[in-house]
Design an enzyme around this catalytic site. Structure first.
Site, PDB file in Angstrom:
ATOM      1  CB  CYS A  92      -0.924   0.009   1.215  1.00 48.52           C
ATOM      2  SG  CYS A  92       0.003  -0.020   2.747  1.00 48.52           S
ATOM      3  CB  CYS A 141      -1.956  -3.216   7.975  1.00 45.06           C
ATOM      4  SG  CYS A 141      -3.146  -2.921   6.663  1.00 45.06           S
TER       5      CYS A 141
HETATM    6 FE1  FES Z   1      -1.218   0.442   4.400  1.00 46.45          FE
HETATM    7 FE2  FES Z   1      -2.681  -0.673   6.251  1.00 46.45          FE
HETATM    8  S1  FES Z   1      -3.329  -0.040   4.273  1.00 46.45           S
HETATM    9  S2  FES Z   1      -0.578  -0.224   6.328  1.00 46.45           S
END
Ligand code: FES
Length: 143
Positions: A34, A104
């Site tokens: 992400c 995450c």
């Molecule tokens: Fe990036 Fe959770 S969406 S750390």
């Protein structure tokens, strides 16, 4: 409910947020999935015990919750014990995370490892580089 009470608690009241001046180890990692980033600071005494730990993240709520829990789990432990901390153990301690948020939690585990590696490097302690293979060091947060 999507998130456990423990996740919500650590998200709303994260423990050990901040920075340590003169940290003995600083780990900066980026999440390949992400793009979120995390920085972890460790204070380590002469016996290799983590006496203080702080973190900062620009990650999502799950990243905040897992980092908060991870810092609680490694405080007072030796660096060897901290290296054994897996994201799975952190997720279990939080009573789980939704499947799409598991990535995450990797940020916290990797930040701990990167901070220990930095400590080893600073102290000139020899280690097997394989131990730290696969950590996504952060490209954004040059100090
Ligand atoms: Fe990036 Fe959770 S969406 S750390």
């Amino acid at each position: 409910m999507l998130y456990s009470e423990k996740v919500m608690d650590h998200f709303k009241n994260p423990r050990n947020v901040g920075k340590i001046d003169n940290a003995d180890g600083i780990g900066e990692v980026g999440n390949a999935k992400c793009g979120d980033i995390m920085r972890m600071y460790l204070k380590i005494d002469d016996n290799g015990v983590i006496t203080d730990v702080k973190f900062n993240t620009f990650g999502c709520g799950s990243a905040i919750a897992t980092s908060s829990m991870a810092t609680e789990m490694i405080k007072g432990k030796t660096v060897d014990q901290a290296l054994e901390l897996s994201n799975k153990a952190v997720v279990e301690a939080l009573d789980g995370l939704p499947a799409h948020k598991i990535h995450c939690s990797v940020l916290a585990e990797e930040a701990v490892k990167a901070a220990v590696k930095d400590y080893y490097d600073k102290k000139g302690i020899a280690y097997d580089p394989e131990m730290f293979a696969g950590i996504n060091s952060c490209e954004h947060c040059e100090d």
